[in-house]
Design a protein around this motif. Sequence first.
Motif, PDB file in Angstrom:
ATOM      1  N   GLU A 154      97.015  15.860  -3.708  1.00  0.00           N
ATOM      2  CA  GLU A 154      97.789  15.011  -2.649  1.00  0.00           C
ATOM      3  C   GLU A 154      97.508  14.979  -1.348  1.00  0.00           C
ATOM      4  O   GLU A 154      97.191  13.989  -0.821  1.00  0.00           O
ATOM      5  CB  GLU A 154      99.509  15.027  -3.035  1.00  0.00           C
ATOM      6  CG  GLU A 154     100.379  14.311  -2.174  1.00  0.00           C
ATOM      7  CD  GLU A 154     101.796  14.927  -2.037  1.00  0.00           C
ATOM      8  OE1 GLU A 154     102.518  14.367  -1.112  1.00  0.00           O
ATOM      9  OE2 GLU A 154     102.196  15.383  -2.938  1.00  0.00           O
ATOM     10  N   SER A 214      97.984  20.271  -7.757  1.00  0.00           N
ATOM     11  CA  SER A 214      98.862  18.772  -7.684  1.00  0.00           C
ATOM     12  C   SER A 214      98.822  18.816  -6.229  1.00  0.00           C
ATOM     13  O   SER A 214      98.781  17.693  -5.740  1.00  0.00           O
ATOM     14  CB  SER A 214      99.986  18.716  -8.341  1.00  0.00           C
ATOM     15  OG  SER A 214     101.089  19.654  -8.051  1.00  0.00           O
ATOM     16  N   GLN A 215      99.425  19.894  -5.427  1.00  0.00           N
ATOM     17  CA  GLN A 215      99.680  19.793  -3.854  1.00  0.00           C
ATOM     18  C   GLN A 215      98.138  19.524  -3.368  1.00  0.00           C
ATOM     19  O   GLN A 215      98.218  18.755  -2.226  1.00  0.00           O
ATOM     20  CB  GLN A 215     100.412  20.831  -3.325  1.00  0.00           C
ATOM     21  CG  GLN A 215     101.767  21.138  -3.797  1.00  0.00           C
ATOM     22  CD  GLN A 215     102.279  22.523  -3.572  1.00  0.00           C
ATOM     23  OE1 GLN A 215     101.501  23.297  -3.584  1.00  0.00           O
ATOM     24  NE2 GLN A 215     103.572  22.415  -3.115  1.00  0.00           N
TER      25      GLN A 215
END
Length: 121
Positions: free
Chosen positions: A61, A57-58
């Motif tokens: 982003e 998820s990082q």
Amino acid sequence: MTKGQLEAKISEILSKFEVEYMGRGPKTIRTYILSDMIIIRLIGFLSPSEKKLAESSQGVELLKKVRTSLFEGGRDYLEKLLADVIDAAVISTHSDISTKTGEKVIVITVDRNLEELYTVK
């Protein structure tokens, strides 16, 4: 020029932009003209390292921030390339990517109905 020919030319311009400015072109690109909108769908534009980055998820982003920033930085160049082909002024340009499908969608609005202008009557 017909609507189909203009759509093909815009696809060529976007491919050129992606290669020259972003460093890599998509596997597939398709352009659709609907009224005063130009919708471009790019498939397969993520590099192998970007796909790997998108596994967290990082990473997703970060990837979206970097790609958005790069696109925003090249917006004027892209709009100049388009101005040489379309008989309309660009009003706005929107873009988003999907790290799940490896797709990018660009929506460009212009100051006239291109569909009417380029449809064979």
